[in-house]
Design an enzyme around this catalytic site. Sequence first.
Site, PDB file in Angstrom:
ATOM      1  N   SER A 108       0.859  -1.186   0.000  1.00  0.00           N
ATOM      2  CA  SER A 108       0.000   0.000   0.000  1.00  0.00           C
ATOM      3  C   SER A 108       0.890   1.229   0.000  1.00  0.00           C
ATOM      4  CB  SER A 108      -0.899   0.007   1.238  1.00  0.00           C
ATOM      5  OG  SER A 108      -1.513   1.275   1.404  1.00  0.00           O
ATOM      6  N   SER A 109       0.414   2.284  -0.628  1.00  0.00           N
ATOM      7  CA  SER A 109       1.209   3.514  -0.663  1.00  0.00           C
ATOM      8  C   SER A 109       1.321   4.167   0.714  1.00  0.00           C
ATOM      9  CB  SER A 109       0.615   4.508  -1.658  1.00  0.00           C
ATOM     10  OG  SER A 109      -0.716   4.836  -1.308  1.00  0.00           O
ATOM     11  N   CYS A 110       0.513   3.720   1.679  1.00  0.00           N
ATOM     12  CA  CYS A 110       0.590   4.292   3.027  1.00  0.00           C
ATOM     13  C   CYS A 110       1.858   3.850   3.763  1.00  0.00           C
ATOM     14  CB  CYS A 110      -0.632   3.927   3.854  1.00  0.00           C
ATOM     15  SG  CYS A 110      -0.652   2.221   4.412  1.00  0.00           S
ATOM     16  N   TYR A 137      -1.082  -0.407  10.523  1.00  0.00           N
ATOM     17  CA  TYR A 137      -1.332  -1.056   9.235  1.00  0.00           C
ATOM     18  C   TYR A 137      -0.118  -0.916   8.328  1.00  0.00           C
ATOM     19  CZ  TYR A 137      -3.394  -1.892   4.617  1.00  0.00           C
ATOM     20  OH  TYR A 137      -3.651  -2.371   3.359  1.00  0.00           O
ATOM     21  N   LYS A 141       2.254  -3.830   6.581  1.00  0.00           N
ATOM     22  CA  LYS A 141       2.464  -3.956   5.139  1.00  0.00           C
ATOM     23  C   LYS A 141       3.951  -3.856   4.772  1.00  0.00           C
ATOM     24  CE  LYS A 141      -0.528  -4.634   2.808  1.00  0.00           C
ATOM     25  NZ  LYS A 141      -1.188  -5.935   2.522  1.00  0.00           N
ATOM     26  N   HIS A 180     -12.783   4.273   2.410  1.00  0.00           N
ATOM     27  CA  HIS A 180     -11.789   5.192   1.897  1.00  0.00           C
ATOM     28  C   HIS A 180     -12.492   6.397   1.278  1.00  0.00           C
ATOM     29  CE1 HIS A 180      -9.352   1.398   2.005  1.00  0.00           C
ATOM     30  NE2 HIS A 180      -8.517   2.248   2.547  1.00  0.00           N
TER      31      HIS A 180
END
Length: 318
Positions: A108-110, A137, A141, A180
């Site tokens: 994920s880009s987070c 989270y 990831k 989201h």
Amino acid sequence: MEKNAKIYVAGHRGMVGAAVMRLLRREGYTNLIVRTSQELDLRNQAAVDEFFAQERPDYVWLAAAKVGGIHANNTYRADFIYDNLLIEANVIHASFRQGVRKLLYLGSSCIYPKLAPQPIKEEYLLTGPLEATNEPYAIAKIAGLKLCEAYRAQYGCQFITVMPTNLYGPHDNYDPENSHVAAALLRKFSEAAEAGLPSVEVWGTGTPRREFLHVDDLASACLHLMQHYDGAEPVNIGTGEDLSIRELAELIAELCGYNGDIIFNFSRPDGTPRKLLDVSRLHALGWHHQIELREGLAQVIAAADWRLHVHHSATMMV
């Protein structure tokens, strides 16, 4: 991937997994293995090991995760880190033990630092603090990405990792508290237009900038990488284009035919100020997005997808 290869899609009922399944079937892949979370709890190592020993898949798409928006990530912090660590550790280790030929892990880009330079290059990983609201989270990831790197380095496993930007499209979660941003706004403005409401509240200041990718484009990019990429470095997947939350809200309002006021609730968190991925590595590998944001959002609205996929649980295990 050969058309007759045995392919396991973990998380096939989630937004990403469902898009992967649609694409693989459309492309003629028929030997697809799936299990619901009721049939196979990926947090259970013994159950995962038994499943892999029985099925012995050739390829694995690891799209299973516990997911949610800012509120869910910040509220269920222990669940998000614990469940996601277990899911990825069990699936990646079982893939190694059973000799899976190739695995694609969806991050994920987070995972990138909150204040990373823009656009965000893959090498910016672990160069600064994470966004506090979804740190558990993100750490989970990141651990999955590092697991893939480590198994490749130690055992030569063909495990590749991809970092998608913000997604929208069929099978999204439209719960008003835990979805989201794109899905939340799609539902809010669709309902407001139908009910003739005078105003719609949007969380935050409207100033953060976000990049959005249609989930079918993500599936397409992942298939391209499964067929043409075998590097240790992660690959960003996105459009390379962004817009402000205010601009997104105004676009969705227009597409929904909503003409009332848009009110920004400054008491709600904004999250990361900007999150635009550098997709030059992906472009160099020969893939570009096909679905522009206006077109993709219009498709979702026309399909009334939000009516079919409103989840009332705080988080989804997919």
